[in-house]
Design a protein around this motif. Structure first.
Motif, PDB file in Angstrom:
ATOM      1  N   LEU A  98     -19.793  52.549 -36.259  1.00 21.95           N
ATOM      2  CA  LEU A  98     -20.095  53.592 -35.286  1.00 21.95           C
ATOM      3  C   LEU A  98     -19.253  54.838 -35.558  1.00 21.95           C
ATOM      4  O   LEU A  98     -19.776  55.957 -35.602  1.00 21.95           O
ATOM      5  CB  LEU A  98     -19.858  53.086 -33.854  1.00 21.95           C
ATOM      6  CG  LEU A  98     -20.079  54.116 -32.749  1.00 21.95           C
ATOM      7  CD1 LEU A  98     -21.511  54.642 -32.762  1.00 21.95           C
ATOM      8  CD2 LEU A  98     -19.741  53.500 -31.395  1.00 21.95           C
ATOM      9  N   VAL A  99     -17.964  54.663 -35.767  1.00 23.32           N
ATOM     10  CA  VAL A  99     -17.092  55.812 -36.069  1.00 23.32           C
ATOM     11  C   VAL A  99     -17.563  56.500 -37.347  1.00 23.32           C
ATOM     12  O   VAL A  99     -17.710  57.723 -37.394  1.00 23.32           O
ATOM     13  CB  VAL A  99     -15.616  55.365 -36.209  1.00 23.32           C
ATOM     14  CG1 VAL A  99     -14.752  56.509 -36.720  1.00 23.32           C
ATOM     15  CG2 VAL A  99     -15.091  54.848 -34.884  1.00 23.32           C
ATOM     16  N   HIS A 100     -17.832  55.717 -38.369  1.00 27.10           N
ATOM     17  CA  HIS A 100     -18.282  56.245 -39.654  1.00 27.10           C
ATOM     18  C   HIS A 100     -19.565  57.066 -39.486  1.00 27.10           C
ATOM     19  O   HIS A 100     -19.660  58.198 -39.968  1.00 27.10           O
ATOM     20  CB  HIS A 100     -18.508  55.062 -40.611  1.00 27.10           C
ATOM     21  CG  HIS A 100     -19.060  55.442 -41.934  1.00 27.10           C
ATOM     22  ND1 HIS A 100     -18.266  55.560 -43.057  1.00 27.10           N
ATOM     23  CD2 HIS A 100     -20.333  55.710 -42.331  1.00 27.10           C
ATOM     24  CE1 HIS A 100     -19.029  55.901 -44.084  1.00 27.10           C
ATOM     25  NE2 HIS A 100     -20.286  55.992 -43.675  1.00 27.10           N
ATOM     26  N   GLU A 101     -20.549  56.509 -38.777  1.00 20.71           N
ATOM     27  CA  GLU A 101     -21.831  57.204 -38.612  1.00 20.71           C
ATOM     28  C   GLU A 101     -21.709  58.412 -37.681  1.00 20.71           C
ATOM     29  O   GLU A 101     -22.451  59.386 -37.832  1.00 20.71           O
ATOM     30  CB  GLU A 101     -22.909  56.238 -38.122  1.00 20.71           C
ATOM     31  CG  GLU A 101     -23.226  55.114 -39.091  1.00 20.71           C
ATOM     32  CD  GLU A 101     -23.591  55.568 -40.495  1.00 20.71           C
ATOM     33  OE1 GLU A 101     -24.083  56.698 -40.682  1.00 20.71           O
ATOM     34  OE2 GLU A 101     -23.371  54.776 -41.435  1.00 20.71           O
ATOM     35  N   CYS A 102     -20.774  58.383 -36.750  1.00 24.90           N
ATOM     36  CA  CYS A 102     -20.544  59.552 -35.885  1.00 24.90           C
ATOM     37  C   CYS A 102     -20.104  60.764 -36.711  1.00 24.90           C
ATOM     38  O   CYS A 102     -20.477  61.893 -36.399  1.00 24.90           O
ATOM     39  CB  CYS A 102     -19.508  59.236 -34.808  1.00 24.90           C
ATOM     40  SG  CYS A 102     -20.137  58.226 -33.457  1.00 24.90           S
ATOM     41  N   VAL A 103     -19.323  60.534 -37.759  1.00 23.50           N
ATOM     42  CA  VAL A 103     -18.912  61.644 -38.638  1.00 23.50           C
ATOM     43  C   VAL A 103     -20.140  62.249 -39.310  1.00 23.50           C
ATOM     44  O   VAL A 103     -20.329  63.462 -39.314  1.00 23.50           O
ATOM     45  CB  VAL A 103     -17.873  61.189 -39.677  1.00 23.50           C
ATOM     46  CG1 VAL A 103     -17.581  62.296 -40.677  1.00 23.50           C
ATOM     47  CG2 VAL A 103     -16.590  60.743 -38.989  1.00 23.50           C
TER      48      VAL A 103
END
Length: 125
Positions: free
Chosen positions: A82-87
């Protein structure tokens, strides 16, 4: 390294309007539910354009016919992804809004990632 924590189940697909840019981001924690949502609402089968096998998440754009409206989509099945895709999603949103990012101008990216991640976590509680 510990295994990534799975996201809690709630609603599988949600539309967010990313502030202050007013850009729609459709987020999901289940790929099949995102596909069904896109087919039902936009007559778009993303499996024709997006290869998801083996991925824990993805961020991509689609153009809606016949209006040409751009929709931004994000799928993630665990917290780290989720953090990765938020970037990625934040970058897409900012690029669409005309915000140019450089090494000296990345605060907008940080705030937008924070906003998207925060909204996703509220939704997934």
């Amino acid at each position: 390294m510990a295994a990534a924590k799975k996201l809690p189940k709630k609603v599988n697909v949600k539309s967010l309007i990313v502030q202050p840019y007013g850009v729609e981001l459709i987020v999901a924690d289940d790929w099949d539910e995102l596909r069904k949502y896109l087919v039902k609402n936009f007559k778009y089968d993303c499996d024709e354009d997006v290869e998801i096998k083996g991925l824990a998440g993805i961020s991509f754009c689609m153009e809606c016919a016949p209006t040409g409206e751009i929709k931004f989509l994000q799928f993630a099945q665990d917290d780290q992804t989720l953090v990765h895709e938020c970037v990625h999603s934040a970058y897409h949103v900012l690029d669409h809004a005309g915000v140019k990012l450089t090494a000296d101008n990345h605060e907008a990216l940080a705030y937008t990632v924070d906003w998207i991640y925060g909204e996703c976590k509220k939704w997934l509680k």
